[in-house]
Scaffold this motif. Structure first.
Motif, PDB file in Angstrom:
ATOM      1  N   PRO A 148      50.723  86.898   9.218  1.00 30.87           N
ATOM      2  CA  PRO A 148      49.505  86.727  10.010  1.00 30.87           C
ATOM      3  C   PRO A 148      49.510  87.593  11.264  1.00 30.87           C
ATOM      4  O   PRO A 148      50.523  88.167  11.653  1.00 30.87           O
ATOM      5  N   ALA A 149      48.333  87.640  11.913  1.00 31.42           N
ATOM      6  CA  ALA A 149      48.140  88.411  13.142  1.00 31.42           C
ATOM      7  C   ALA A 149      46.983  87.781  13.916  1.00 31.42           C
ATOM      8  O   ALA A 149      46.271  86.918  13.386  1.00 31.42           O
ATOM      9  N   PRO A 150      46.757  88.195  15.166  1.00 26.29           N
ATOM     10  CA  PRO A 150      45.635  87.634  15.930  1.00 26.29           C
ATOM     11  C   PRO A 150      44.289  88.066  15.352  1.00 26.29           C
ATOM     12  O   PRO A 150      44.170  89.119  14.733  1.00 26.29           O
ATOM     13  N   ASP A 151      43.289  87.250  15.598  1.00 27.39           N
ATOM     14  CA  ASP A 151      41.916  87.562  15.228  1.00 27.39           C
ATOM     15  C   ASP A 151      41.030  86.859  16.252  1.00 27.39           C
ATOM     16  O   ASP A 151      41.477  86.629  17.383  1.00 27.39           O
ATOM     17  N   VAL A 152      39.839  86.471  15.881  1.00 27.88           N
ATOM     18  CA  VAL A 152      38.914  85.828  16.815  1.00 27.88           C
ATOM     19  C   VAL A 152      39.536  84.550  17.393  1.00 27.88           C
ATOM     20  O   VAL A 152      39.992  83.672  16.665  1.00 27.88           O
ATOM     21  N   ASN A 153      39.572  84.478  18.714  1.00 31.57           N
ATOM     22  CA  ASN A 153      40.058  83.304  19.455  1.00 31.57           C
ATOM     23  C   ASN A 153      41.538  82.998  19.270  1.00 31.57           C
ATOM     24  O   ASN A 153      41.996  81.900  19.610  1.00 31.57           O
ATOM     25  N   THR A 154      42.315  83.937  18.746  1.00 34.17           N
ATOM     26  CA  THR A 154      43.768  83.793  18.749  1.00 34.17           C
ATOM     27  C   THR A 154      44.355  84.949  19.553  1.00 34.17           C
ATOM     28  O   THR A 154      43.749  86.013  19.649  1.00 34.17           O
ATOM     29  N   THR A 155      45.522  84.733  20.102  1.00 31.77           N
ATOM     30  CA  THR A 155      46.071  85.645  21.109  1.00 31.77           C
ATOM     31  C   THR A 155      47.544  85.939  20.826  1.00 31.77           C
ATOM     32  O   THR A 155      48.144  85.330  19.935  1.00 31.77           O
ATOM     33  N   PRO A 156      48.143  86.849  21.598  1.00 33.69           N
ATOM     34  CA  PRO A 156      49.588  87.035  21.489  1.00 33.69           C
ATOM     35  C   PRO A 156      50.370  85.740  21.689  1.00 33.69           C
ATOM     36  O   PRO A 156      51.382  85.501  21.019  1.00 33.69           O
ATOM     37  N   GLN A 157      49.893  84.882  22.597  1.00 27.69           N
ATOM     38  CA  GLN A 157      50.561  83.596  22.797  1.00 27.69           C
ATOM     39  C   GLN A 157      50.522  82.754  21.523  1.00 27.69           C
ATOM     40  O   GLN A 157      51.506  82.099  21.161  1.00 27.69           O
ATOM     41  N   HIS A 180      59.529  89.141  12.369  1.00 32.85           N
ATOM     42  CA  HIS A 180      58.319  89.829  11.903  1.00 32.85           C
ATOM     43  C   HIS A 180      57.458  88.951  10.995  1.00 32.85           C
ATOM     44  O   HIS A 180      56.666  89.444  10.210  1.00 32.85           O
ATOM     45  N   ILE A 181      57.569  87.621  11.158  1.00 33.54           N
ATOM     46  CA  ILE A 181      56.692  86.679  10.449  1.00 33.54           C
ATOM     47  C   ILE A 181      55.242  86.866  10.880  1.00 33.54           C
ATOM     48  O   ILE A 181      54.319  86.683  10.102  1.00 33.54           O
ATOM     49  N   VAL A 182      55.024  87.253  12.144  1.00 35.54           N
ATOM     50  CA  VAL A 182      53.670  87.567  12.632  1.00 35.54           C
ATOM     51  C   VAL A 182      53.726  88.856  13.433  1.00 35.54           C
ATOM     52  O   VAL A 182      54.783  89.251  13.929  1.00 35.54           O
ATOM     53  N   THR A 183      52.590  89.497  13.577  1.00 36.48           N
ATOM     54  CA  THR A 183      52.458  90.633  14.481  1.00 36.48           C
ATOM     55  C   THR A 183      51.420  90.277  15.548  1.00 36.48           C
ATOM     56  O   THR A 183      50.727  89.269  15.436  1.00 36.48           O
ATOM     57  N   GLY A 184      51.349  91.115  16.576  1.00 36.97           N
ATOM     58  CA  GLY A 184      50.449  90.809  17.680  1.00 36.97           C
ATOM     59  C   GLY A 184      51.080  89.872  18.690  1.00 36.97           C
ATOM     60  O   GLY A 184      50.383  89.224  19.478  1.00 36.97           O
ATOM     61  N   LYS A 185      52.414  89.784  18.691  1.00 37.68           N
ATOM     62  CA  LYS A 185      53.135  88.926  19.632  1.00 37.68           C
ATOM     63  C   LYS A 185      53.153  89.555  21.022  1.00 37.68           C
ATOM     64  O   LYS A 185      52.941  90.760  21.176  1.00 37.68           O
ATOM     65  N   PRO A 186      53.463  88.765  22.076  1.00 34.63           N
ATOM     66  CA  PRO A 186      53.674  89.366  23.395  1.00 34.63           C
ATOM     67  C   PRO A 186      54.854  90.332  23.334  1.00 34.63           C
ATOM     68  O   PRO A 186      55.785  90.130  22.536  1.00 34.63           O
ATOM     69  N   VAL A 187      54.824  91.364  24.163  1.00 36.26           N
ATOM     70  CA  VAL A 187      55.891  92.369  24.138  1.00 36.26           C
ATOM     71  C   VAL A 187      57.256  91.723  24.352  1.00 36.26           C
ATOM     72  O   VAL A 187      58.240  92.071  23.694  1.00 36.26           O
ATOM     73  N   GLY A 188      57.342  90.738  25.237  1.00 38.20           N
ATOM     74  CA  GLY A 188      58.601  90.076  25.515  1.00 38.20           C
ATOM     75  C   GLY A 188      59.131  89.243  24.366  1.00 38.20           C
ATOM     76  O   GLY A 188      60.311  88.881  24.330  1.00 38.20           O
ATOM     77  N   ALA A 189      58.270  88.935  23.403  1.00 41.02           N
ATOM     78  CA  ALA A 189      58.676  88.138  22.244  1.00 41.02           C
ATOM     79  C   ALA A 189      58.741  88.991  20.980  1.00 41.02           C
ATOM     80  O   ALA A 189      58.613  88.476  19.865  1.00 41.02           O
ATOM     81  N   GLY A 190      58.929  90.291  21.166  1.00 39.70           N
ATOM     82  CA  GLY A 190      59.045  91.177  20.019  1.00 39.70           C
ATOM     83  C   GLY A 190      57.782  91.916  19.662  1.00 39.70           C
ATOM     84  O   GLY A 190      57.710  92.567  18.618  1.00 39.70           O
TER      85      GLY A 190
END
Length: 426
Positions: A148-157, A180-190
């Protein structure tokens, strides 16, 4: 507001099927492959309980549609929105299949989300919804299976919560292998440096290629942006750096216009201080929502939700170029009207592919234990998109068709080859 009203009409699944069938007919797609690509591999619905801040239990409904994985693991965003359902997820999942294939990524297509409006809940409640949804999905997602990755109303958090929840369900020796289960994470979390701007940056790379292809300069070009979030802001940011002038902006709160141009950074700072709303901005006049697409401009960037340009407003558009920052912002009937009027459309699966290409970079970075700087990311991203744009133009000339159909043909052809070469087990 226009944004929510147009989206509520639905029809995204009907639209994507029409677009697929048009391209399949043009390219004389193998009938067996056509049957496979017309259906989803898996359709997952989960219902899960969450305890609210007041102690009460609320039941939420989540979706994940896995359309096709002939080219690699499923890949696609998660959105938190009242309109997400199986049909919307199916449409968006199939778009992801075409988008990843067109970009020549080793991914398939998926999409999903949870049916709720996170703005009505506290951050603690949204976190619990996210973690419970992740747990409910179980092994239906995975770093080598469905990412998964971010989309509408979802964020790096949101992605960080998903990654932490998923990794916590694995044994100690598996946790580090699952970042790497998800992408679009905060930089500090990979996460990947530059991932926040990848989609908007990619929109502008496409616009620059269009300008090069048609022998035009972007200096002084007037543009309007619908949606001033992650995609709309960065597209406006980079396009203004090319000398173009933003004259109109629309979000769920207001529609703005000024002939003299709106300063992108001033509006962004105002929006950020105003709970990401442009309403009340004094640097432009407020106009009626229904007048937005009729504004005098050269470039229109719909970067909000789907089905925004329809048969009802397609004849009002004055732009000579529509760059689709959103997924499915132009419905098929409007598409035909715009083509007849000589308006060029850079289709969504090409125009906003910067996001999934950036996701691929993050996935590779996590998988290989690497760290990439933002300049490296944007340089590689630009190369990928330029390559895609030129391949689409080659297909358009080969088949004497529009850019959307050409993009579909290019994407579908790669999957067709995969099926023909691999065969079908047993």
């Amino acid at each position: 507001m226009i944004l929510s009203k147009a989206q509520s009409k639905g029809g995204l699944l009907k639209n994507v099927k029409q677009q697929f069938n048009k391209a399949a007919d043009l390219m004389n797609l193998d009938q067996g492959v056509r049957k496979i690509l017309q259906i989803n591999n898996n359709e997952i619905v989960v219902h899960f309980p969450v305890r609210m801040d007041n102690g009460e239990i609320e039941i939420f409904k989540g979706f994940r549609v896995q359309h096709n994985n002939a080219l690699g693991p499923y890949k696609g965003g998660l959105r938190y929105h009242e309109t997400i359902d199986m049909d919307a997820s199916s449409a968006l999942a199939s778009w992801m299949t075409w988008k990843t294939s067109l970009a020549r990524l080793p991914f398939g297509g998926a999409k999903g989300g949870v049916q709720f409006n996170p703005a009505l809940y506290s951050q603690a409640e949204v976190e619990r919804v996210t973690r419970r949804f992740t747990y409910a999905m179980g092994d239906n997602i995975g770093p080598e299976y469905d990412i998964p990755a971010p989309d509408v109303n979802t964020t790096p958090q949101t992605m960080a919560w998903i990654a932490d929840t998923y990794m916590s369900t694995k044994g100690p020796d598996e946790r580090a292998k699952s970042q790497h289960i998800v992408t679009g994470k905060p930089v500090g979390a990979g996460g990947l440096e530059g991932r926040d701007r990848a989609t908007g940056f990619g929109v502008v790379v496409n616009i620059k290629e269009w300008a090069n292809y048609t022998g035009q300069s972007l200096v002084g070009k007037r543009f309007i942006v619908q949606g001033f979030g992650k995609v709309g802001y960065w597209a406006a940011h980079y396009l203004s750096k090319e000398g173009a002038i933003m004259v109109g902006v629309q979000d769920e709160s207001a529609s703005l216009y000024t002939e003299d141009g709106i300063d992108v950074e001033t509006l962004f700072n105002y929006s950020r201080a105003n709970n990401f709303s442009i309403a009340g901005f004094s640097g432009a006049m407020h106009i009626a929502d229904e007048d937005f697409f009729a504004l005098n401009c050269d470039i229109c960037i719909p970067a909000a939700l789907g089905n925004q340009i329809t048969i009802e407003n397609a004849h009002l558009i004055k732009a000579s170029l529509i760059a689709e920052g959103a997924n499915g912002p132009v419905d098929p009937e409007a598409d035909e009207i715009l083509i007849e009027r000589g308006i060029t459309i850079i289709p969504d699966i090409l125009c906003n592919s910067g996001g999934v290409i950036g996701s691929y970079f993050e996935w590779l970075q996590n998988r290989n234990g690497e760290l990439w700087g933002v300049d490296m990311v944007l340089n590689k991203l630009e190369n990928y998109i330029i390559d895609s744009y030129r391949r689409v133009m080659t297909r358009a000339e080969e088949y004497k068709t529009d850019a959307r159909s050409a993009a579909y043909i290019e994407a579908i052809a790669r999957i067709e080859v995969a099926y023909k070469q691999m065969g079908i087990f047993p």
